[in-house]
Write an enzyme that holds these catalytic residues in place. Sequence first.
Site, PDB file in Angstrom:
ATOM      1  N   GLU A 164       0.832  -1.219   0.000  1.00 40.79           N
ATOM      2  CA  GLU A 164       0.000   0.000   0.000  1.00 40.79           C
ATOM      3  C   GLU A 164       0.865   1.267   0.000  1.00 40.79           C
ATOM      4  O   GLU A 164       0.374   2.346   0.315  1.00 40.79           O
ATOM      5  CB  GLU A 164      -0.921   0.036   1.233  1.00 40.79           C
ATOM      6  CG  GLU A 164      -1.764  -1.195   1.458  1.00 40.79           C
ATOM      7  CD  GLU A 164      -2.959  -1.324   0.492  1.00 40.79           C
ATOM      8  OE1 GLU A 164      -3.041  -0.535  -0.459  1.00 40.79           O
ATOM      9  OE2 GLU A 164      -3.764  -2.246   0.725  1.00 40.79           O
ATOM     10  N   HIS A 219     -12.729  -3.358   4.291  1.00 42.55           N
ATOM     11  CA  HIS A 219     -11.287  -3.645   4.384  1.00 42.55           C
ATOM     12  C   HIS A 219     -10.661  -3.058   5.659  1.00 42.55           C
ATOM     13  O   HIS A 219     -10.006  -3.769   6.396  1.00 42.55           O
ATOM     14  CB  HIS A 219     -10.603  -3.106   3.114  1.00 42.55           C
ATOM     15  CG  HIS A 219      -9.127  -3.285   3.084  1.00 42.55           C
ATOM     16  ND1 HIS A 219      -8.374  -3.101   1.959  1.00 42.55           N
ATOM     17  CD2 HIS A 219      -8.227  -3.623   4.039  1.00 42.55           C
ATOM     18  CE1 HIS A 219      -7.101  -3.328   2.209  1.00 42.55           C
ATOM     19  NE2 HIS A 219      -6.988  -3.634   3.483  1.00 42.55           N
TER      20      HIS A 219
END
Length: 282
Positions: A120, A215
């Site tokens: 990420e 998420h």
Amino acid sequence: MTRFTHDIPFVEELAPMVYRCWQMGWNEANGGNVSWRLPAEEVEAALKGLPGAEPGPVQPLPQPQPTLDGDCFLVTGSGQFFRHAPERPDEVFGIVRIVAGGTAYEPLWGYASGGRPTSEFATHLVGHATRKRVSNGRERIILHCHVPEFIALSFLMPLETRALTMALWQKMPECIVIFPDGVRIVPPLLPGTVKIAEASAVELEKSRVISWTHHGIFASEATPDSVFALVETVEKAAAIHRRVLSAGGPQRGIEPALLRELAENFASMMVCRPDLPDAPEA
Ligand code: 13P
Ligand code: ZN
């Protein structure tokens, strides 16, 4: 409890916080990641003469971030467990410097088992670029956790920023003081992509806290302690709201008039004025 120590003061401060996130049930296995923007001079001083502090090969970034050029970041490695942070800090973490006008990064320390920054990383960097500008440099750390109660709400509520923010503010008086900028929703998108990075950047213009639907949470603050507190408060309010929903739904919530009073009384502690309707409710 024996105190965790490390030659790099930033690792000494961050590793116990990361371990605490695992203890809270927020970061199972390799779930979640964290990145901390550090003063380059302090990083250089901390790494000087340290064994293993050799610059590695420069790696291109998928999304250039010119405003971060020269900045250093302590970042969790992809696939690394938060639970292992105090035990194997040089595998769990790495320090990198953004170079080449913000188009690449250079590893400076860590990722001992041949790792690399979190998958990420693109979203963390666009998040830092955005929040560095919006907060005039105050915010420095971004924490992503798979917080269970907060995630549960994305299956129970409409995917609307306003509805989620109000539901959380109306559960505890602290909420509007701790996150007056609210919680903004990013639709379900594939983790680790430029697409989720771009969608997150839009929402981070307006708030330090975003929800990656189904998420987790992605939050920005000044220090490890303050970002932990921010996530902890949002997750606590989410837990109360989820329990209320499980018990048949709210009969009432903290009234907007009281929220307005809280916003007035605690204005000096808040990062911004909350977006509440001006008119008193009927
Ligand atoms: P990383 O192990 O690459 O940090 O991924 C964990 C995660 O939570 C992805 O969203
Ligand atoms: Zn995740």
